[in-house]
Enzyme design. Structure first.
Site, short mmCIF file in Angstrom:
data_model
loop_
_atom_site.label_atom_id
_atom_site.label_comp_id
_atom_site.label_asym_id
_atom_site.label_seq_id
_atom_site.Cartn_x
_atom_site.Cartn_y
_atom_site.Cartn_z
N ASP A 1 -4.57 -5.93 5.33
CA ASP A 1 -5.61 -6.72 5.98
C ASP A 1 -5.57 -8.18 5.54
OD1 ASP A 1 -6.73 -4.68 7.52
OD2 ASP A 1 -7.66 -3.83 5.73
N ASN A 26 0.85 -1.20 0.00
CA ASN A 26 0.00 0.00 0.00
C ASN A 26 0.88 1.24 0.00
OD1 ASN A 26 0.50 0.88 2.83
ND2 ASN A 26 -0.39 -1.13 3.27
N LYS A 57 -11.16 -2.58 18.67
CA LYS A 57 -9.78 -3.06 18.82
C LYS A 57 -9.41 -3.22 20.29
CE LYS A 57 -8.45 -2.00 14.36
NZ LYS A 57 -7.62 -2.74 13.42
N PRO A 59 -3.18 -11.17 10.78
CA PRO A 59 -3.44 -10.86 12.19
C PRO A 59 -3.59 -9.35 12.35
CG PRO A 59 -1.13 -11.41 11.84
CD PRO A 59 -1.83 -11.71 10.56
N ASP A 60 -4.43 -8.95 13.28
CA ASP A 60 -4.58 -7.53 13.59
C ASP A 60 -3.64 -7.23 14.76
OD1 ASP A 60 -5.45 -5.03 14.67
OD2 ASP A 60 -7.30 -5.25 13.51
N ILE A 61 -2.60 -6.49 14.46
CA ILE A 61 -1.55 -6.28 15.47
C ILE A 61 -2.05 -5.39 16.60
CG2 ILE A 61 0.78 -5.33 15.83
CD1 ILE A 61 1.17 -6.18 12.77
O1 C5P Z 1 -8.56 -1.83 10.97
P1 C5P Z 1 -7.87 -0.61 10.46
O2 C5P Z 1 -6.77 -0.92 9.51
O3 C5P Z 1 -8.77 0.46 9.93
O4 C5P Z 1 -7.21 0.02 11.80
C1 C5P Z 1 -6.13 0.88 11.78
C2 C5P Z 1 -5.30 0.69 13.01
O5 C5P Z 1 -5.10 -0.68 13.27
C3 C5P Z 1 -3.92 1.27 12.87
O6 C5P Z 1 -3.46 1.67 14.13
C4 C5P Z 1 -3.11 0.08 12.34
O7 C5P Z 1 -1.74 0.21 12.66
C5 C5P Z 1 -3.74 -1.05 13.10
N1 C5P Z 1 -3.73 -2.35 12.40
C6 C5P Z 1 -2.91 -3.35 12.85
N2 C5P Z 1 -2.94 -4.58 12.25
C7 C5P Z 1 -3.78 -4.83 11.21
C8 C5P Z 1 -4.60 -3.79 10.74
C9 C5P Z 1 -4.56 -2.57 11.34
O8 C5P Z 1 -2.14 -3.13 13.79
N3 C5P Z 1 -3.78 -6.01 10.64
#
Ligand code: C5P
Length: 406
Positions: free
Chosen positions: A281, A213, A346, A308-310
């Protein structure tokens, strides 16, 4: 800022960038610092002891076994007599010897014997800089508390392009000033640790192709630098970015979301976590092990798996959850509402919400207009540079910890 009374021991290594040291000495002297030089054997191939001595108005030290010099000033005293040791240029070889604790010439012996802060200004060919061995040595040096300035990206004397150019005398000077400035008083985040994610992630399709991206890493890198400036021991976990490495920060480079999560876990425990990375994502499910070939008009069908969502993972950790977890919300509509919902979803403490509609120029640009969502309150910050956003956020974080300590 005046450097009056400060004593700098400048160690000049053997690289083409050694010529910049002459200007550095002049600038340090203009600000009132006393400069004493050690010139390595390789360094003497690039600048003469006479030039260094004329500009520093002092003797230049070159030989570990120079009896006259040892009688006047032994290498131990040489290293202790300074307030700061600056290695410029810090060549790959000098860095390796420092990281390994070698003491086979006057420069390395002095660096091993010192009890004073050490700053390096690396300079080398881009491949040498990027080599895992050099990056490993750098990681060791930063873990040992060595300060780093540069290198910069640009054309090299060897006709290649990339990172490896030594920082300019002005940049080294301001890093030195910052060092003395920062040490003048205690800093509000002293004793705390911070973890920052930054940049995009690259998700492999096959060994040569990836999905990415447009995140530049500017905002995340600036936040890491700002937290470190306020005294936090900071680890920056960054996806591929061409931003220069922030000074005073331990940088861990990663490619994919899964690598980023692993590096974040490895950096715990931390008091503060700021997730500013634009993590993909999705990743390609079952990325090919070999380059995918063209097959008579039949393009490959990619299927995706969720990454994974960090931020969510950090926020919901049972053990080792950072005391303050900050996420970002890049939105193009219903900014605050979406940011609030994201905060709940989150499980993080604060959300920095920014409008990334194409006309704002936020992506890749230098400015940002953000809103800080903390609990029920929303602060609207005016449009400012990403560095200013970073400084303000770091100060808000410091304020939060100061309040919590009361
Ligand atoms: O879900 P979204 O991408 O809109 O959320 C943005 C926030 O979540 C940012 O702080 C981004 O660094 C974090 N994020 C993450 N891991 C992911 C997706 C988003 O840490 N896989």
């Amino acid at each position: 800022m005046s450097l009056a009374g400060k004593r700098i021991l400048l160690i000049v290594g053997g690289g083409i960038a050694a010529y910049k040291c002459l200007e550095l000495i002049r600038r340090l002297r203009e600000r009132g610092a006393a400069v004493r030089c050690i010139l390595t054997k390789a360094g003497a191939e690039f600048v003469t002891p006479l030039s260094l001595s004329a500009l520093s108005e002092d003797k230049v030290y070159q030989d570990l076994f120079d009896l006259t010099a040892e009688a006047e000033m032994g290498h131990i005293q040489l290293s202790r007599d300074a307030d700061l040791l600056v290695v410029a240029p810090a060549t790959a070889d000098l860095m390796a010897r420092m990281a390994g604790g070698q003491a086979n010439d006057l420069a390395s012996t002095t660096l091993l014997a010192t009890d004073k802060p050490v700053m390096i200004a690396p300079a080398m060919n881009v491949r040498m800089w990027e080599h895992p061995a050099t990056q490993r040595n750098l990681g060791q040096l930063l873990a040992d508390g060595v300060l780093q300035v540069g290198p910069n990206e640009g054309n090299m004397a060897c006709n290649e392009f990339g990172f490896g150019r030594m920082a300019e005398p002005d940049e080294i000077l301001s890093a030195i000033e910052k060092h003395f400035d920062g040490h003048a008083a205690t800093r509000p985040l002293d004793g705390l640790t911070a973890l920052v994610t930054s940049g995009p992630t690259h998700e492999a399709i096959d060994p040569v192709r990836y999905i990415a991206n447009r995140s530049s890493g500017k905002q995340g890198h600036a936040i890491a630098a700002a937290l470190a400036d306020l005294g936090a021991e900071t680890v920056l976990v960054s996806g591929p970015s061409s931003e220069p490495d922030p000074t005073g920060v331990r940088l861990v480079r990663v490619e994919s979301a899964r690598d980023m999560l692993a590096a974040c876990r490895a950096a715990l425990p931390a008091d503060i976590a700021v997730c500013a990375a634009a993590v993909a994502d999705w990743r390609v499910d079952g990325a090919a092990g070999q380059k995918i070939k063209k097959r008579n008009g039949a393009p490959p069908a990619l299927s995706f798996a969720e990454n994974p969502d960090i931020l969510k993972t950090m926020s919901r950790l049972r053990k080792d959850r950072p005391k303050l977890v900050v996420g970002f919300a890049a939105e193009t509509e219903d900014l605050i509402e979406n940011a609030r919902a994201k905060r709940d979803r989150k499980g993080c403490d604060w959300i920095v919400a920014n409008d990334v509609s194409p006309d704002t120029g936020t992506f890749g640009g230098d400015n940002n207009r953000v809103h800080l969502v903390t609990g029920d309150t929303v602060e609207d910050w005016p449009k400012m540079s990403k560095n200013e956003v970073a400084d303000r956020l770091a100060n808000r974080i410091a304020g939060h910890f100061a309040d919590a300590a009361e």
